[in-house]
Design an enzyme around this catalytic site. Structure first.
Site, PDB file in Angstrom:
ATOM      1  N   TYR A 114      38.105  34.896  45.967  1.00 13.76           N
ATOM      2  CA  TYR A 114      37.510  36.174  45.537  1.00 13.76           C
ATOM      3  C   TYR A 114      36.253  36.472  46.357  1.00 13.76           C
ATOM      4  O   TYR A 114      36.149  37.515  47.006  1.00 13.76           O
ATOM      5  CB  TYR A 114      37.157  36.139  44.040  1.00 13.76           C
ATOM      6  CG  TYR A 114      36.209  37.255  43.617  1.00 13.76           C
ATOM      7  CD1 TYR A 114      36.571  38.591  43.750  1.00 13.76           C
ATOM      8  CD2 TYR A 114      34.942  36.965  43.114  1.00 13.76           C
ATOM      9  CE1 TYR A 114      35.693  39.618  43.386  1.00 13.76           C
ATOM     10  CE2 TYR A 114      34.066  37.988  42.740  1.00 13.76           C
ATOM     11  CZ  TYR A 114      34.449  39.309  42.885  1.00 13.76           C
ATOM     12  OH  TYR A 114      33.575  40.317  42.530  1.00 13.76           O
ATOM     13  N   THR A 165      29.253  41.907  45.352  1.00 13.45           N
ATOM     14  CA  THR A 165      28.798  40.908  44.389  1.00 13.45           C
ATOM     15  C   THR A 165      27.798  39.941  45.029  1.00 13.45           C
ATOM     16  O   THR A 165      27.835  39.729  46.238  1.00 13.45           O
ATOM     17  CB  THR A 165      30.021  40.117  43.880  1.00 13.45           C
ATOM     18  OG1 THR A 165      29.590  38.921  43.254  1.00 13.45           O
ATOM     19  CG2 THR A 165      30.952  39.723  45.016  1.00 13.45           C
ATOM     20  N   ASP A 166      26.963  39.324  44.197  1.00 10.91           N
ATOM     21  CA  ASP A 166      26.053  38.295  44.719  1.00 10.91           C
ATOM     22  C   ASP A 166      26.804  37.002  45.043  1.00 10.91           C
ATOM     23  O   ASP A 166      26.244  36.097  45.658  1.00 10.91           O
ATOM     24  CB  ASP A 166      24.913  38.010  43.722  1.00 10.91           C
ATOM     25  CG  ASP A 166      25.385  37.498  42.367  1.00 10.91           C
ATOM     26  OD1 ASP A 166      26.606  37.476  42.128  1.00 10.91           O
ATOM     27  OD2 ASP A 166      24.523  37.111  41.553  1.00 10.91           O
ATOM     28  N   GLU A 167      28.085  36.934  44.637  1.00 14.40           N
ATOM     29  CA  GLU A 167      28.838  35.700  44.893  1.00 14.40           C
ATOM     30  C   GLU A 167      29.093  35.473  46.388  1.00 14.40           C
ATOM     31  O   GLU A 167      29.466  34.373  46.788  1.00 14.40           O
ATOM     32  CB  GLU A 167      30.156  35.716  44.115  1.00 14.40           C
ATOM     33  CG  GLU A 167      29.906  35.756  42.623  1.00 14.40           C
ATOM     34  CD  GLU A 167      31.150  35.538  41.780  1.00 14.40           C
ATOM     35  OE1 GLU A 167      32.052  34.815  42.223  1.00 14.40           O
ATOM     36  OE2 GLU A 167      31.197  36.088  40.672  1.00 14.40           O
ATOM     37  N   LYS A 222      35.432  39.378  49.264  1.00 13.00           N
ATOM     38  CA  LYS A 222      34.351  40.364  49.095  1.00 13.00           C
ATOM     39  C   LYS A 222      33.390  40.264  50.283  1.00 13.00           C
ATOM     40  O   LYS A 222      32.919  41.285  50.803  1.00 13.00           O
ATOM     41  CB  LYS A 222      33.598  40.143  47.783  1.00 13.00           C
ATOM     42  CG  LYS A 222      34.371  40.496  46.528  1.00 13.00           C
ATOM     43  CD  LYS A 222      34.806  41.954  46.438  1.00 13.00           C
ATOM     44  CE  LYS A 222      33.627  42.912  46.278  1.00 13.00           C
ATOM     45  NZ  LYS A 222      34.110  44.296  46.023  1.00 13.00           N
TER      46      LYS A 222
HETATM   47  N1  LIG Z   1      32.170  42.274  37.081  1.00 18.12           N
HETATM   48  C1  LIG Z   1      31.063  41.865  37.662  1.00 18.12           C
HETATM   49  O1  LIG Z   1      30.244  41.161  37.024  1.00 18.12           O
HETATM   50  C2  LIG Z   1      30.731  42.278  39.065  1.00 18.12           C
HETATM   51  C3  LIG Z   1      29.469  41.946  39.591  1.00 18.12           C
HETATM   52  C4  LIG Z   1      29.139  42.392  40.882  1.00 18.12           C
HETATM   53  C5  LIG Z   1      30.058  43.130  41.610  1.00 18.12           C
HETATM   54  N2  LIG Z   1      31.282  43.418  41.093  1.00 18.12           N
HETATM   55  C6  LIG Z   1      32.190  44.232  41.908  1.00 18.12           C
HETATM   56  O2  LIG Z   1      32.343  45.471  41.224  1.00 18.12           O
HETATM   57  C7  LIG Z   1      33.633  46.018  41.484  1.00 18.12           C
HETATM   58  C8  LIG Z   1      34.311  46.338  40.165  1.00 18.12           C
HETATM   59  O3  LIG Z   1      34.404  45.137  39.397  1.00 18.12           O
HETATM   60  P1  LIG Z   1      35.015  45.152  37.925  1.00 18.12           P
HETATM   61  O4  LIG Z   1      34.471  43.978  37.219  1.00 18.12           O
HETATM   62  O5  LIG Z   1      34.879  46.507  37.371  1.00 18.12           O
HETATM   63  O6  LIG Z   1      36.552  44.867  38.262  1.00 18.12           O
HETATM   64  P2  LIG Z   1      37.853  45.173  37.395  1.00 18.12           P
HETATM   65  O7  LIG Z   1      38.805  44.083  37.747  1.00 18.12           O
HETATM   66  O8  LIG Z   1      37.521  45.410  35.969  1.00 18.12           O
HETATM   67  O9  LIG Z   1      38.377  46.566  37.981  1.00 18.12           O
HETATM   68  C9  LIG Z   1      38.955  46.685  39.235  1.00 18.12           C
HETATM   69  C10 LIG Z   1      39.704  48.014  39.285  1.00 18.12           C
HETATM   70  O10 LIG Z   1      40.264  48.159  40.600  1.00 18.12           O
HETATM   71  C11 LIG Z   1      41.601  48.582  40.461  1.00 18.12           C
HETATM   72  N3  LIG Z   1      42.369  48.122  41.636  1.00 18.12           N
HETATM   73  C12 LIG Z   1      42.740  46.846  41.948  1.00 18.12           C
HETATM   74  N4  LIG Z   1      43.429  46.843  43.089  1.00 18.12           N
HETATM   75  C13 LIG Z   1      43.499  48.132  43.520  1.00 18.12           C
HETATM   76  C14 LIG Z   1      44.069  48.775  44.645  1.00 18.12           C
HETATM   77  N5  LIG Z   1      44.741  48.071  45.590  1.00 18.12           N
HETATM   78  N6  LIG Z   1      43.930  50.107  44.781  1.00 18.12           N
HETATM   79  C15 LIG Z   1      43.251  50.837  43.830  1.00 18.12           C
HETATM   80  N7  LIG Z   1      42.708  50.277  42.739  1.00 18.12           N
HETATM   81  C16 LIG Z   1      42.826  48.946  42.591  1.00 18.12           C
HETATM   82  C17 LIG Z   1      42.096  47.974  39.160  1.00 18.12           C
HETATM   83  O11 LIG Z   1      43.238  48.647  38.641  1.00 18.12           O
HETATM   84  C18 LIG Z   1      40.868  48.100  38.282  1.00 18.12           C
HETATM   85  O12 LIG Z   1      40.850  49.357  37.647  1.00 18.12           O
HETATM   86  C19 LIG Z   1      34.368  44.975  42.317  1.00 18.12           C
HETATM   87  O13 LIG Z   1      34.299  45.374  43.660  1.00 18.12           O
HETATM   88  C20 LIG Z   1      33.597  43.689  42.085  1.00 18.12           C
HETATM   89  O14 LIG Z   1      33.679  42.852  43.211  1.00 18.12           O
HETATM   90  C21 LIG Z   1      31.646  43.012  39.837  1.00 18.12           C
END
Ligand SMILES: NC(=O)c1ccc[n+]([C@@H]2O[C@H](COP(=O)([O-])OP(=O)(O)OC[C@H]3O[C@@H](n4cnc5c(N)ncnc54)[C@H](O)[C@@H]3O)[C@@H](O)[C@H]2O)c1
Length: 331
Positions: free
Chosen positions: A147, A120-122, A151
């Site tokens: 969080y 993430t950009d965070e 990351k």
């Molecule tokens: N949502 C955003 O805007 C955003 C932006 C940039 C980066 N990201 C990154 O993208 C990735 C996905 O984000 P998201 O929004 O889809 O998150 P989300 O919370 O919707 O999904 C996370 C998934 O990971 C699974 N999970 C959690 N702990 C686990 C474990 N110990 N073992 C296996 N699976 C596990 C959960 O069951 C879920 O299906 C993350 O790494 C997040 O940091 C998200």
């Protein structure tokens, strides 16, 4: 190609799996997901026959070792991802984001497997509202919340494993995503589902915090560009020049729902709430030739609203409990 997708039942991961099944019939997809409150088997229902879903944790070293040993490529989405939750209880964030990533890295090191880490950009902290700067791959890390700090920790582990052990890894740091299958605890789907229920949207503080919005399909297309053409060891920033403050997002949603522009409530701001994020994605555009498809935020948002309207059965079960959690902290 045998692909292992961690967190493939979550928001971005499930969209990635859908896109991969649709566009890359030569890829055999296995999803490893712990199915926490954020993971939903039904998000993969449309592709259930085309993939293998393994329910388990990325902290389970023997399971991870076996699945990585059977894969040519790992794309790592699994994470605890909600800032508010990380303020209430950081422990699962350290376990999944740091220890889970370490567990995967040890397995890809042993098996020589290509690894792409989603971040993430965070990790860069925030920018002042009036600062014209954007984040680049050389911006120093300065995370604010449990969080973003976990990351950041996971990113640094990936860099070290690439440098010290020659792991074939790339990293992408993306801005805020929106689109189908996003948990309704998150800002945009929470407001959409409130509006569907006839409830006024809720805005943190004055709503001036700026996020750089990108449609999830554009994020995932960028991830495939990095896998196809990226250089191992590199970090790529993903963003679509979609800077909007939260007030603008709420007003656009009110407009889509045909409601008055002032029809929302202010709620207490989150502690440490980052002011502004903005991404300079020029390396991705210039080096890898990626461009976003969703360049009109309103259009992308309208399509997302339509999806939540048509898929109430997907989000309804979580709505009451999510709102009760927010109500307990006055939000
Ligand atoms: N949502 C955003 O805007 C955003 C932006 C940039 C980066 N990201 C990154 O993208 C990735 C996905 O984000 P998201 O929004 O889809 O998150 P989300 O919370 O919707 O999904 C996370 C998934 O990971 C699974 N999970 C959690 N702990 C686990 C474990 N110990 N073992 C296996 N699976 C596990 C959960 O069951 C879920 O299906 C993350 O790494 C997040 O940091 C998200």
């Amino acid at each position: 190609m045998r692909l292992l997708v961690t967190g493939g039942a979550g928001f971005i991961g499930s969209n990635f799996v859908h896109q991969t099944v649709r566009e890359r019939p030569d890829v055999r997809v296995t999803v490893l997901d712990a199915l926490t409150y954020a993971g939903d088997r039904t998000s993969l229902a449309p592709v259930a026959d085309a993939i293998t879903l393994v329910e388990g944790s990325i902290t389970d070293a023997p399971l991870v070792d076996r699945l990585v040993g059977e894969s040519d490529l790992v794309v790592h989405f699994a994470a605890e991802s909600h800032n508010d939750n990380s303020l209430n209880d950081p422990s699962p964030f350290v376990q999944t984001n740091v220890v889970g990533t370490f567990t995967l890295l040890e397995a890809v090191r042993k098996h020589g497997t290509r690894f792409h880490h989603i971040s993430t950009d965070e990790v860069y902290g925030d920018l002042e509202l009036d600062d014209p700067a954007k984040f680049t791959a050389s911006t120093p890390y300065n995370p604010s919340s449990p969080y973003s700090s976990t990351k950041a920790g996971s990113d640094l582990l990936v860099r070290a494993w690439a440098r010290s052990f020659g792991v074939q890894a790339t990293i992408s740091n993306c801005s805020n995503n929106y689109g189908p299958y996003q948990h309704i605890e998150k800002f945009i789907p929470r407001q959409i589902t409130n509006l569907i229920d006839g409830v006024r949207p809720k805005l943190y503080g004055a709503g001036l915090n700026v996020r750089d919005w990108i449609h999830v399909e554009d994020h995932n297309a960028a991830v495939w560009s990095i896998i196809d053409k990226g250089r191992p060891g590199e970090t790529y920033l993903i963003g679509a020049d979609g800077e909007k403050n939260n007030l603008e997002v709420v007003r656009t949603l009110l407009e889509i729902f045909g409601r008055d522009a002032a029809d929302f409530d202010h709620v207490t701001d989150r502690p440490g709430h980052d002011l502004r994020y903005a991404i300079d994605a020029s390396t991705l555009r210039d080096e890898l030739g990626w461009t976003p498809r969703y360049t009109d935020f309103r259009d992308g948002l309208e399509a997302t609203v339509a999806w939540y309207r048509e898929n109430e059965a997907w989000w309804r079960p979580a709505k009451a409990a999510t709102e009760a959690k927010y109500a307990a902290v006055g939000q």
